[in-house]
Scaffold this motif. Sequence first.
Motif, PDB file in Angstrom:
ATOM      1  N   VAL A 345      42.237  48.732  44.492  1.00  0.00           N
ATOM      2  CA  VAL A 345      42.348  48.311  43.098  1.00  0.00           C
ATOM      3  C   VAL A 345      42.972  49.461  42.298  1.00  0.00           C
ATOM      4  N   PHE A 346      43.864  49.107  41.398  1.00  0.00           N
ATOM      5  CA  PHE A 346      44.508  50.083  40.530  1.00  0.00           C
ATOM      6  C   PHE A 346      44.080  49.815  39.089  1.00  0.00           C
ATOM      7  N   ILE A 347      43.480  50.815  38.449  1.00  0.00           N
ATOM      8  CA  ILE A 347      43.103  50.720  37.034  1.00  0.00           C
ATOM      9  C   ILE A 347      44.209  51.398  36.225  1.00  0.00           C
ATOM     10  N   THR A 348      44.890  50.621  35.375  1.00  0.00           N
ATOM     11  CA  THR A 348      46.079  51.117  34.686  1.00  0.00           C
ATOM     12  C   THR A 348      46.105  50.668  33.232  1.00  0.00           C
ATOM     13  N   HIS A 349      46.868  51.400  32.422  1.00  0.00           N
ATOM     14  CA  HIS A 349      47.020  51.056  31.005  1.00  0.00           C
ATOM     15  C   HIS A 349      48.002  49.915  30.781  1.00  0.00           C
ATOM     16  N   GLY A 350      48.736  49.544  31.811  1.00  0.00           N
ATOM     17  CA  GLY A 350      49.665  48.427  31.682  1.00  0.00           C
ATOM     18  C   GLY A 350      51.086  48.820  31.340  1.00  0.00           C
ATOM     19  N   PRO A 364      45.853  44.614  43.459  1.00  0.00           N
ATOM     20  CA  PRO A 364      45.313  43.985  42.246  1.00  0.00           C
ATOM     21  C   PRO A 364      45.044  45.032  41.167  1.00  0.00           C
ATOM     22  N   MET A 365      45.192  44.624  39.913  1.00  0.00           N
ATOM     23  CA  MET A 365      45.086  45.568  38.805  1.00  0.00           C
ATOM     24  C   MET A 365      43.960  45.230  37.834  1.00  0.00           C
ATOM     25  N   LEU A 366      43.277  46.265  37.383  1.00  0.00           N
ATOM     26  CA  LEU A 366      42.399  46.187  36.214  1.00  0.00           C
ATOM     27  C   LEU A 366      43.178  46.856  35.092  1.00  0.00           C
ATOM     28  N   LEU A 367      43.576  46.069  34.097  1.00  0.00           N
ATOM     29  CA  LEU A 367      44.466  46.569  33.056  1.00  0.00           C
ATOM     30  C   LEU A 367      43.701  46.874  31.780  1.00  0.00           C
ATOM     31  N   VAL A 368      43.913  48.084  31.260  1.00  0.00           N
ATOM     32  CA  VAL A 368      43.220  48.539  30.061  1.00  0.00           C
ATOM     33  C   VAL A 368      44.269  48.996  29.045  1.00  0.00           C
ATOM     34  N   GLY A 387      48.206  36.021  37.901  1.00  0.00           N
ATOM     35  CA  GLY A 387      47.026  36.153  38.753  1.00  0.00           C
ATOM     36  C   GLY A 387      46.974  37.446  39.537  1.00  0.00           C
ATOM     37  N   LEU A 388      47.623  38.502  39.019  1.00  0.00           N
ATOM     38  CA  LEU A 388      47.694  39.782  39.721  1.00  0.00           C
ATOM     39  C   LEU A 388      46.631  40.770  39.256  1.00  0.00           C
ATOM     40  N   GLY A 389      45.845  40.396  38.244  1.00  0.00           N
ATOM     41  CA  GLY A 389      44.839  41.333  37.747  1.00  0.00           C
ATOM     42  C   GLY A 389      44.020  40.744  36.628  1.00  0.00           C
ATOM     43  N   ILE A 390      43.147  41.585  36.054  1.00  0.00           N
ATOM     44  CA  ILE A 390      42.224  41.197  34.986  1.00  0.00           C
ATOM     45  C   ILE A 390      42.324  42.223  33.856  1.00  0.00           C
ATOM     46  N   LYS A 391      42.214  41.748  32.628  1.00  0.00           N
ATOM     47  CA  LYS A 391      42.266  42.630  31.462  1.00  0.00           C
ATOM     48  C   LYS A 391      40.865  43.136  31.117  1.00  0.00           C
ATOM     49  N   ASN A 410      36.251  41.560  45.523  1.00  0.00           N
ATOM     50  CA  ASN A 410      35.571  40.562  46.353  1.00  0.00           C
ATOM     51  C   ASN A 410      36.135  39.144  46.261  1.00  0.00           C
ATOM     52  N   ASN A 411      36.900  38.854  45.201  1.00  0.00           N
ATOM     53  CA  ASN A 411      37.514  37.535  45.095  1.00  0.00           C
ATOM     54  C   ASN A 411      38.872  37.579  45.791  1.00  0.00           C
ATOM     55  N   PRO A 412      39.025  36.892  46.915  1.00  0.00           N
ATOM     56  CA  PRO A 412      40.254  37.007  47.711  1.00  0.00           C
ATOM     57  C   PRO A 412      41.504  36.497  47.008  1.00  0.00           C
ATOM     58  N   ILE A 413      41.359  35.710  45.944  1.00  0.00           N
ATOM     59  CA  ILE A 413      42.527  35.142  45.283  1.00  0.00           C
ATOM     60  C   ILE A 413      43.444  36.221  44.721  1.00  0.00           C
ATOM     61  N   TYR A 414      42.843  37.334  44.248  1.00  0.00           N
ATOM     62  CA  TYR A 414      43.671  38.408  43.681  1.00  0.00           C
ATOM     63  C   TYR A 414      44.491  39.113  44.756  1.00  0.00           C
TER      64      TYR A 414
END
Length: 446
Positions: A345-350, A364-368, A387-391, A410-414
């Motif tokens: 997982v990559f946590i990024t500012h976007g 997959p990205m966690l975007l902040v 569907g590549l990440g969550i905000k 844990n959600n394989p869709i990402y």
Amino acid sequence: MKTAFFSMLPAWGHLNPTIKLAQCLQKLGYRCVFASTPEFREVIIKNGFELVLSQSKPFGLGLEDMQYENTSSPYLESLLDRFQDLSYNERKKDYEKWLNKYQPDLILVDSFYSTDFILIESLIRQSVIKLVFVQTMLSPYNDGFTPPLNTFILPDNANKVKIAWQKMKIKRALSQSFDLIRFLGLSNSLLIKRKFKQNHILKKYAIIDDKVFHVGFQSIEEWVLAPQEIEFLGKPKNTNQHYLGLMTDTQKQILPDNLQNFVNNAKSQNKKIIYASLGTLHNVHTKGKSAHFFEKLCSIFEKDNNCYLILSVGKELKNNLKTASKHIKILETVPQRGLLKEVNVFITHGGLNSVLESAYAGVPMLLVPLNNKWDQNGNTARVVYHGLGIKAKLKDSKKAIENTINELLNNPIYQQKTQIFSEVLYEKYSNESFLEDFFSTELLVQ
């Protein structure tokens, strides 16, 4: 030998994607010259390009305020600049000098330097020199479908999109009205319109106000340094815009031994690897609030033995952020492209470069997003849309951040969607044939 002359905003997010474009032009026999500042000398020279130092700034974009901010009377200096056309004249002299010395066949101007067009057009009107805008962000125009690039809005709600553009217009009109008063009638907008008229620019190049960030001009070719696949599906095509594809470097990047050992240790124990970076300017964008976010991440993963955490935080925060956990590595900077191939997982500012590098790596990205001033929210909206990440938000609680990361893990869709998207990018852009095809057309002809 033909010459391509680049005038780009002196920022890594603008220079980095331009390097690949210049490399392609170089292979086609172009001598590539960059007008830039000293801090970018090494990367420009290392890639075999030429550097001409530039101190002048484009006029009418509010850069006068920045130029004089360290003087004893910044307001008065800026006001004098506007009434005497100091920035405009200095910039024009630079272009006259550059055109005379390098005699370019192709001039590539950062879209953030859009007003350069007015003075360049007047200088090359009778020549065969081709001028294009280089767009280092996604499309900022109001096409009736796409939301403003600085907003987290999806195009499935047409009314919401319309309201967002209306709000932007109102905010811009208020700002221009304030500037009219503040600068005794010489607002940025009026300066641009005045020079457009004084230089007898043809009406076919009419000023475009209906876009995010700086003004644009009609009928000017614009090369977008990104793949069109990241845009919203159904986006109307602008005939003047050409998407050049994945402009991130796809060459293999080697990790330093200490980082590679950390990664190997995690993998040998079947641990997940989380990587977080909020960009090189995170402290500026958040006014120091990013430090608290990194502290929350450390607090989460100090107790989580199932994951390893890698933080890239910059020099200042590297010296202040501490942890006793052997599962957390805090670094000033990392070879991001090389590391993304190893993480879950990559946590990024976007930022667009980071988003595209992660998409290419299939992570997959966690975007902040750090603020709504630039394009981080718009890039985030597109990542979520595909569907590549969550905000998430900087102020989210530790529990909320932890839950979001677990959802991505844990959600394989990402993982499925990022892998499919990566394969599309890899198949289409893994070599430079797409750029060769692009330039084999008449696009390099005026």
